[in-house]
Design a protein around this motif. Sequence first.
Motif, PDB file in Angstrom:
ATOM      1  N   SER A  90       0.832  -1.208   0.000  1.00  0.00           N
ATOM      2  CA  SER A  90       0.000   0.000   0.000  1.00  0.00           C
ATOM      3  C   SER A  90       0.861   1.251   0.000  1.00  0.00           C
ATOM      4  O   SER A  90       0.556   2.231  -0.705  1.00  0.00           O
ATOM      5  CB  SER A  90      -0.918   0.013   1.221  1.00  0.00           C
ATOM      6  N   ALA A  91       1.958   1.251   0.768  1.00  0.00           N
ATOM      7  CA  ALA A  91       2.828   2.418   0.823  1.00  0.00           C
ATOM      8  C   ALA A  91       3.446   2.706  -0.546  1.00  0.00           C
ATOM      9  O   ALA A  91       3.551   3.864  -0.958  1.00  0.00           O
ATOM     10  CB  ALA A  91       3.923   2.208   1.871  1.00  0.00           C
ATOM     11  N   ILE A  92       3.836   1.664  -1.257  1.00  0.00           N
ATOM     12  CA  ILE A  92       4.412   1.853  -2.592  1.00  0.00           C
ATOM     13  C   ILE A  92       3.350   2.377  -3.558  1.00  0.00           C
ATOM     14  O   ILE A  92       3.619   3.273  -4.376  1.00  0.00           O
ATOM     15  CB  ILE A  92       5.026   0.538  -3.097  1.00  0.00           C
ATOM     16  N   ALA A  93       2.149   1.848  -3.463  1.00  0.00           N
ATOM     17  CA  ALA A  93       1.066   2.318  -4.336  1.00  0.00           C
ATOM     18  C   ALA A  93       0.722   3.774  -4.049  1.00  0.00           C
ATOM     19  O   ALA A  93       0.515   4.580  -4.981  1.00  0.00           O
ATOM     20  CB  ALA A  93      -0.167   1.436  -4.155  1.00  0.00           C
ATOM     21  N   GLU A  94       0.680   4.147  -2.777  1.00  0.00           N
ATOM     22  CA  GLU A  94       0.377   5.534  -2.409  1.00  0.00           C
ATOM     23  C   GLU A  94       1.513   6.465  -2.821  1.00  0.00           C
ATOM     24  O   GLU A  94       1.270   7.593  -3.288  1.00  0.00           O
ATOM     25  CB  GLU A  94       0.116   5.614  -0.912  1.00  0.00           C
ATOM     26  N   LEU A  95       2.737   6.015  -2.663  1.00  0.00           N
ATOM     27  CA  LEU A  95       3.874   6.807  -3.135  1.00  0.00           C
ATOM     28  C   LEU A  95       3.794   7.013  -4.635  1.00  0.00           C
ATOM     29  O   LEU A  95       4.050   8.114  -5.141  1.00  0.00           O
ATOM     30  CB  LEU A  95       5.177   6.108  -2.753  1.00  0.00           C
ATOM     31  N   SER A  96       3.417   5.987  -5.355  1.00  0.00           N
ATOM     32  CA  SER A  96       3.296   6.100  -6.812  1.00  0.00           C
ATOM     33  C   SER A  96       2.244   7.140  -7.197  1.00  0.00           C
ATOM     34  O   SER A  96       2.442   7.905  -8.155  1.00  0.00           O
ATOM     35  CB  SER A  96       2.940   4.737  -7.418  1.00  0.00           C
ATOM     36  N   ARG A  97       1.136   7.173  -6.458  1.00  0.00           N
ATOM     37  CA  ARG A  97       0.115   8.185  -6.749  1.00  0.00           C
ATOM     38  C   ARG A  97       0.652   9.593  -6.500  1.00  0.00           C
ATOM     39  O   ARG A  97       0.338  10.526  -7.251  1.00  0.00           O
ATOM     40  CB  ARG A  97      -1.126   7.924  -5.903  1.00  0.00           C
ATOM     41  N   LEU A  98       1.466   9.763  -5.460  1.00  0.00           N
ATOM     42  CA  LEU A  98       2.073  11.075  -5.219  1.00  0.00           C
ATOM     43  C   LEU A  98       3.040  11.453  -6.334  1.00  0.00           C
ATOM     44  O   LEU A  98       3.098  12.620  -6.756  1.00  0.00           O
ATOM     45  CB  LEU A  98       2.804  11.082  -3.870  1.00  0.00           C
ATOM     46  N   VAL A  99       3.818  10.487  -6.809  1.00  0.00           N
ATOM     47  CA  VAL A  99       4.800  10.766  -7.859  1.00  0.00           C
ATOM     48  C   VAL A  99       4.108  11.231  -9.137  1.00  0.00           C
ATOM     49  O   VAL A  99       4.660  12.045  -9.900  1.00  0.00           O
ATOM     50  CB  VAL A  99       5.675   9.523  -8.120  1.00  0.00           C
ATOM     51  N   ARG A 100       2.900  10.740  -9.376  1.00  0.00           N
ATOM     52  CA  ARG A 100       2.179  11.134 -10.601  1.00  0.00           C
ATOM     53  C   ARG A 100       1.765  12.610 -10.594  1.00  0.00           C
ATOM     54  O   ARG A 100       1.412  13.158 -11.643  1.00  0.00           O
ATOM     55  CB  ARG A 100       0.938  10.266 -10.784  1.00  0.00           C
ATOM     56  N   ILE A 101       1.814  13.241  -9.445  1.00  0.00           N
ATOM     57  CA  ILE A 101       1.459  14.663  -9.368  1.00  0.00           C
ATOM     58  C   ILE A 101       2.730  15.484  -9.587  1.00  0.00           C
ATOM     59  O   ILE A 101       3.648  15.446  -8.768  1.00  0.00           O
ATOM     60  CB  ILE A 101       0.847  15.009  -7.997  1.00  0.00           C
ATOM     61  N   PRO A 102       2.838  16.259 -10.663  1.00  0.00           N
ATOM     62  CA  PRO A 102       4.076  17.002 -10.967  1.00  0.00           C
ATOM     63  C   PRO A 102       4.197  18.272 -10.122  1.00  0.00           C
ATOM     64  O   PRO A 102       4.100  19.403 -10.616  1.00  0.00           O
ATOM     65  CB  PRO A 102       3.938  17.315 -12.451  1.00  0.00           C
ATOM     66  N   SER A 103       4.467  18.085  -8.842  1.00  0.00           N
ATOM     67  CA  SER A 103       4.405  19.194  -7.890  1.00  0.00           C
ATOM     68  C   SER A 103       5.712  19.994  -7.852  1.00  0.00           C
ATOM     69  O   SER A 103       6.364  20.105  -6.816  1.00  0.00           O
ATOM     70  CB  SER A 103       4.070  18.655  -6.494  1.00  0.00           C
ATOM     71  N   VAL A 104       6.069  20.569  -8.993  1.00  0.00           N
ATOM     72  CA  VAL A 104       7.252  21.425  -9.076  1.00  0.00           C
ATOM     73  C   VAL A 104       6.899  22.783  -8.486  1.00  0.00           C
ATOM     74  O   VAL A 104       5.950  23.439  -8.925  1.00  0.00           O
ATOM     75  CB  VAL A 104       7.723  21.575 -10.533  1.00  0.00           C
ATOM     76  N   SER A 105       7.674  23.236  -7.510  1.00  0.00           N
ATOM     77  CA  SER A 105       7.315  24.443  -6.764  1.00  0.00           C
ATOM     78  C   SER A 105       7.895  25.721  -7.354  1.00  0.00           C
ATOM     79  O   SER A 105       7.614  26.808  -6.859  1.00  0.00           O
ATOM     80  CB  SER A 105       7.781  24.305  -5.309  1.00  0.00           C
ATOM     81  N   TRP A 106       8.668  25.615  -8.413  1.00  0.00           N
ATOM     82  CA  TRP A 106       9.286  26.806  -9.012  1.00  0.00           C
ATOM     83  C   TRP A 106       8.194  27.694  -9.616  1.00  0.00           C
ATOM     84  O   TRP A 106       7.167  27.214 -10.090  1.00  0.00           O
ATOM     85  CB  TRP A 106      10.291  26.415 -10.079  1.00  0.00           C
ATOM     86  N   THR A 107       8.435  29.004  -9.639  1.00  0.00           N
ATOM     87  CA  THR A 107       7.396  29.954 -10.043  1.00  0.00           C
ATOM     88  C   THR A 107       6.944  29.788 -11.488  1.00  0.00           C
ATOM     89  O   THR A 107       5.840  30.190 -11.838  1.00  0.00           O
ATOM     90  CB  THR A 107       7.892  31.398  -9.835  1.00  0.00           C
ATOM     91  N   ALA A 108       7.774  29.214 -12.328  1.00  0.00           N
ATOM     92  CA  ALA A 108       7.405  29.061 -13.738  1.00  0.00           C
ATOM     93  C   ALA A 108       6.430  27.901 -13.959  1.00  0.00           C
ATOM     94  O   ALA A 108       5.958  27.714 -15.085  1.00  0.00           O
ATOM     95  CB  ALA A 108       8.660  28.857 -14.584  1.00  0.00           C
ATOM     96  N   TYR A 109       6.121  27.143 -12.915  1.00  0.00           N
ATOM     97  CA  TYR A 109       5.293  25.956 -13.059  1.00  0.00           C
ATOM     98  C   TYR A 109       3.926  26.164 -12.401  1.00  0.00           C
ATOM     99  O   TYR A 109       3.771  27.012 -11.530  1.00  0.00           O
ATOM    100  CB  TYR A 109       6.004  24.741 -12.459  1.00  0.00           C
ATOM    101  N   ASP A 110       2.969  25.362 -12.815  1.00  0.00           N
ATOM    102  CA  ASP A 110       1.584  25.501 -12.369  1.00  0.00           C
ATOM    103  C   ASP A 110       1.469  25.201 -10.869  1.00  0.00           C
ATOM    104  O   ASP A 110       1.688  24.059 -10.436  1.00  0.00           O
ATOM    105  CB  ASP A 110       0.704  24.540 -13.161  1.00  0.00           C
TER     106      ASP A 110
END
Length: 483
Positions: free
Chosen positions: A34-54
């Motif tokens: 379950s932890a690996i599956a949940e981690l995989s779901r987090l990885v699918r979110i492109p959460s780049v925090s730089w100002t040029a990104y959404d």
Amino acid sequence: MTDTQQTPSGRSAAGDSPEVEERIRASVETGIPSAIAELSRLVRIPSVSWTAYDPANVRASAEAVAELLRGTGAFESVEIKQAPISGPSTGAGETLGQPAVLATRAAKNGRPTVLLYAHHDVQPQGDAENWDTPPFEPTVRGDRLYGRGAADDKAGVMAHVASVRALVEALGPDFDLGLAVFIEGEEEFGSRSFANFLEQNKTALAADVIVVADSDNVDIDTPALTVSLRGNVTFKLTVSTLEHASHSGMYGGAAPDAMLALVALLATLHDENGSVAVEGMRSHDDAAEPPALSEEQFREEAALLPGVTPIGTGPILSRMWSQPTVTITGIDAPSVVDASNTLLPSVAVRLSARVAPGQPASEAYAALERHLRAHAPFGAHIEISDVDTGDAFLVDTAGWAATEAKRAMTDAWGREAVETGVGGSIPFIADLVREFPEAQILVTGVEDPDTRAHSPNESLHLGVFKRAILAEALLLARLDARN
């Protein structure tokens, strides 16, 4: 020894009982898929925090993390919060940092409080062509999970979630340990609102022990407690020699172009061995002798090309843990494709320096600025802007928390935990030390030499992930038993 007997130190031994440890181990084992599956779901979110990104992606990542923490059933409060980038109070027109997640539960019956830190934002993917698999499509190959953030630091986030979940399953939801979880949303972009977040949420974040899950291990079989981190200084350096571009054939040979001046200036930053040659940038001379690392192992881990030699002097690990560095990480200049026969009037680079433990980052910056201005060739004009600094960190390993952490690591990994330095920087730790001077800070992590954090093909070793979760769960259970 029964679950309620006392150890010589005066603490209850429940967290050390074989029954509790067996339940912790079983919970971690059954929870890994379950932890690996949940981690995989987090990885699918492109959460780049730089100002040029959404920024919507960072918000979505924060919401996903908050739901995971709520799902553990351990916390009295789980919130998504933001703090201003500058200024201590929120008001109209202020620029807020990226969303962070804050979860809390109060300690009971004299037990300590532990603050668990990680970050859910990630670096940009870089050139997608350099990835063997899509960067935001988590992919398991062999014993590794590949994807941007799979290790740095969404695996740190999931290590906290999974260890708390194991604690609840082993002890029940009514345990006495106090917990706070702070999952930051902009660590990869300089933690610009970090200090204000601490100030605004100081009461909720106050803890006896702080676990920062954002470092690495010796290898996939040997756990490490990071005891030193270098500081950092970064800035934009612009070198100018002409008011405008001029024809290289007509004026070349007499008029100094900015690229020539820049190259000459940058060459003064290092000596013939590649060691930093900036007067005033100091090594950490009081550091303990580091473990031996063969040149062959270093060459493999650092990916040196055949014939390329290491730089610097002294033991290899001391060069990376206890000595300063100066690196040029970016350059603004015409591309080869767009090059014309002109003398460049200005050229800019991004300079990134690592500061040895024991030296304030501000002192290192002052030394760099003096050096650059003193060594500018041909009277070139020097401009320094966009300065960012972060202080180094040294852990006091004499405290009970470090002892307990190393014991938990050793029990979880089946190999003695090692104290290591790290060449990288986690500047916000200086903010934690300032706000919580009495707290014991433990720097742990889920990375290993093959992780390639920040690079293409970043990956997480799944065995390391499992052992890191188990070590933290054992630590929490034992601290729950501590009076």
